[in-house]
Motif scaffolding. Structure first.
Motif, short mmCIF file in Angstrom:
data_model
loop_
_atom_site.label_atom_id
_atom_site.label_comp_id
_atom_site.label_asym_id
_atom_site.label_seq_id
_atom_site.Cartn_x
_atom_site.Cartn_y
_atom_site.Cartn_z
N GLY A 50 0.82 -1.21 0.00
CA GLY A 50 0.00 0.00 0.00
C GLY A 50 0.85 1.26 0.00
O GLY A 50 0.57 2.22 -0.73
N ILE B 21 -5.28 -4.52 -0.70
CA ILE B 21 -4.17 -4.22 -1.60
C ILE B 21 -4.63 -4.30 -3.05
O ILE B 21 -4.28 -3.44 -3.88
CB ILE B 21 -2.99 -5.19 -1.33
CG1 ILE B 21 -2.38 -4.90 0.05
CG2 ILE B 21 -1.94 -5.08 -2.42
CD1 ILE B 21 -1.39 -5.94 0.50
N SER C 155 3.42 -7.24 -4.76
CA SER C 155 2.39 -7.66 -3.81
C SER C 155 2.45 -9.16 -3.56
O SER C 155 2.28 -9.62 -2.42
CB SER C 155 1.00 -7.26 -4.33
OG SER C 155 0.90 -5.86 -4.46
#
Length: 589
Positions: free
Chosen positions: A201, A454, A474
């Protein structure tokens, strides 16, 4: 340290729950009324004497860095430096313009200037912060702070502004390191701290899209650290400072108010401690006087507040933040199609709402079938949910209870708030991370919220190069964070309903791979023309934020908004369920 305690929340009733991050030892009660209470000046003086507020503290912090922490800091900094040339949103120009406003104009004109559409609409402490940053900016390149030099994008301004994000994020690094020291389980807290510093993030929103969230969440976690260490006055002081940097943190204010009132200003028997109450009140008032005082003396407080709280936006953002209202909006679209196809006369269609919520543009959200939602409705619902958690916090004012209630206050505002931005999910994911290793139930809640949260940020980055970065980074983050945490807390559900629930949640998480595949392939197989350049068609929002709109996705066809709508709705399902899980866990613990 690990303890085995009775099950809580959504865990199987036959499973013993293993705790790893919070001690269940009853917290030390505050001393007798009015004993040992320092005012703010005494606290600051002691901090200076002990080196908390000096360069010695910085040196001590640097010398206390472990090899693991040093590697994390070095690797993350190298990655962020490599991202300097990456995509940047209109927020980049917003902050450059704020540098120019605070450097060029007297303070009396900061909140009146309209030279650029990106007017200053953050609280005064952030304006002072920009003023400080504008000084070296002027020395590096005077054109950076030229008020009329709009959309300036030379390499000097790019390098400077991105560097300021990296440097100010050291506040977050320092606090996360301090959280490890004195933790119940240092090894687990070290993993959680690393996961926060490397959080996708922050990488997406700060180091590519461009904002200063790492710096401000560092202040928030510093305030929470003060609460954990028993310095509740310092905790309240830092939160007041945070509110004057960015007013979105007011969503967390109810939890702070109840916790500080109950745990600091009242005795264990419930009697008010006048000295403590007045000390805390004066400390917070002092912060607001320093922040708002100059504008109050100039009679500009109404103008400042009008910039901070513009109530002219719709229920949803251009890209629906994945919350309850995203599901309601999607349900309205479905009911509209049902009413049209089957000509159901009992469903009255509001013609002005037929195109409102599917066009992907900024503006009011008007429902076609479902009754419209007004700001007062969202306020009442948010307040009602928060009140439930605050009552629990009042009855059990422990640090763990405070962290959970704080998370749920932010979560409630995200779920039911008016015109919520997708980036506000960080208000949930950051404090929730501190609870991730508490037990298996909390970890699963953390996993669902983190994956959905996310993924909901992915539409912020829509260019090919950044798309690969956001997905790859991620996935790596989830692999190195969630797998080790899962090994520490996993417990197999021993009743059939919980086995089925576990399977459904796993299939939901696997569904994100299919969703991402669809998002990638849909533009390729679409009959419409390739996506147009966003430089000419990007839609921009108030509050200095860049909006993902239909024009960024491609053509004027409403179908081009489909990937964003599916992303919002699918993420909303997981985030709403995680919200329900966390609420049950907290209320039943």
């Amino acid at each position: 340290m690990s303890e085995y305690l009775p099950p809580v929340g959504l865990t199987s009733p036959t499973v013993q729950v293993r705790r790893t991050t919070f001690s269940d030892t009853k917290p030390r009660m505050d001393p007798a009324p009015d004993a040992g209470v320092d005012n703010l000046s005494d606290t600051i003086e002691k901090g200076i004497q002990k080196g908390w507020l000096s360069w010695k503290a910085v040196r001590d912090w640097w010398s206390d860095i472990t090899p693991f922490e040093g590697d994390i800091l070095l690797a993350s900094t190298c990655l962020k430096l490599l991202l300097f040339p990456s995509y940047r949103s209109t927020d980049f120009e917003v902050h450059r313009n704020w540098l120019a406003i605070t450097h060029t104009l007297p303070i009396s004109r900061w909140y009146f200037d309209t030279t650029s559409e990106w007017t200053l609409d953050y609280p005064p402490f952030f304006a002072y912060f920009e003023k400080i940053l504008s000084i070296p900016a002027y020395l590096i390149d005077s054109k950076i702070v030229d008020l009329n030099n709009l959309n300036y994008d030379s390499w000097s301004v790019i390098a400077y502004q991105r560097t300021t994000v990296i440097i100010t994020e050291l506040v977050l690094a320092l606090v996360l390191q301090r959280l490890v020291r004195g933790a119940v389980n240092p090894s687990t807290q070290r993993l959680i701290s690393a996961s926060l510093f490397l959080h996708p993030g922050f990488l997406i929103v700060d180091h590519i899209h461009f904002q200063y969230n790492g710096f401000m969440f560092g202040i928030m976690l510093w305030s929470m650290l003060m609460a954990r260490n028993g310095n509740k006055l310092g905790s309240g002081f830092l939160f007041a400072v945070l509110l004057n940097f960015k007013h979105i943190y007011m969503y967390l204010a109810p939890a702070y108010f109840v916790y500080l009132l109950r745990a600091f200003c009242l005795s264990p028997s419930g009697e008010l401690l006048p000295t403590r109450f007045l000390t805390l009140a004066n400390t917070i008032i002092l912060v607001f006087v320093v922040s708002l005082g100059p504008f109050l003396l100039m009679g500009q407080l109404p103008q400042l507040l009008s910039r901070l709280f513009p109530f002219t936006r719709g229920l949803n953002h251009a890209y629906w933040a994945p919350n309850v209202w995203a599901l309601v909006t999607a349900a309205d679209r479905v009911l509209l199609q049902v009413a049209k196809r089957f000509k159901i006369e009992s469903l009255q269609i509001n013609t002005s709402g037929v195109a409102s919520t599917s066009r992907g543009l900024v503006g009011d959200t008007i429902f076609a079938v479902i009754p419209n939602v007004n700001p007062i409705h969202t306020f009442v619902i948010t307040l009602a949910f928060q009140s439930v958690y605050l009552v629990k916090l009042w009855k059990s004012p422990t640090y763990k209870s405070f962290v959970t209630a704080l998370t749920l206050c932010g979560y409630t505002s995200y779920m039911f708030g008016w015109h919520v931005h997708e980036k506000a999910i960080l208000l949930v994911l950051v404090p929730l991370s501190l609870l991730a290793a508490e037990n298996n139930a909390y970890f699963r809640t953390f996993t669902l919220a983190s994956v959905a949260g996310i993924f909901s940020l992915f539409p912020l980055l829509f260019t090919p190069a950044e798309s690969f970065i956001k997905i790859a980074y991620s996935l790596l983050w989830m692999f190195f964070v969630m797998l080790p945490l899962n090994k520490r807390v996993y417990e197999f559900p021993k009743s059939l309903p919980f086995v089925l629930l576990d399977m459904v949640e796993r299939w939901y998480l696997f569904g994100f791979a299919l969703l991402q595949t669809f998002v990638i392939l849909f533009p390729l197989v679409s009959r419409h023309s390739p996506a147009r350049s966003t430089s000419a068609n990007a839609t921009t929002c108030s509050n200095g934020e860049h909006c993902v709109s239909q024009s960024e996705v491609g053509t004027d066809s409403v179908m081009e908004f489909l990937p964003l709508m599916l992303t919002s709705v699918y993420c909303a399902v997981g985030l709403v369920w995680a919200f329900v899980r966390l609420s049950v866990l907290y209320l039943k613990q």
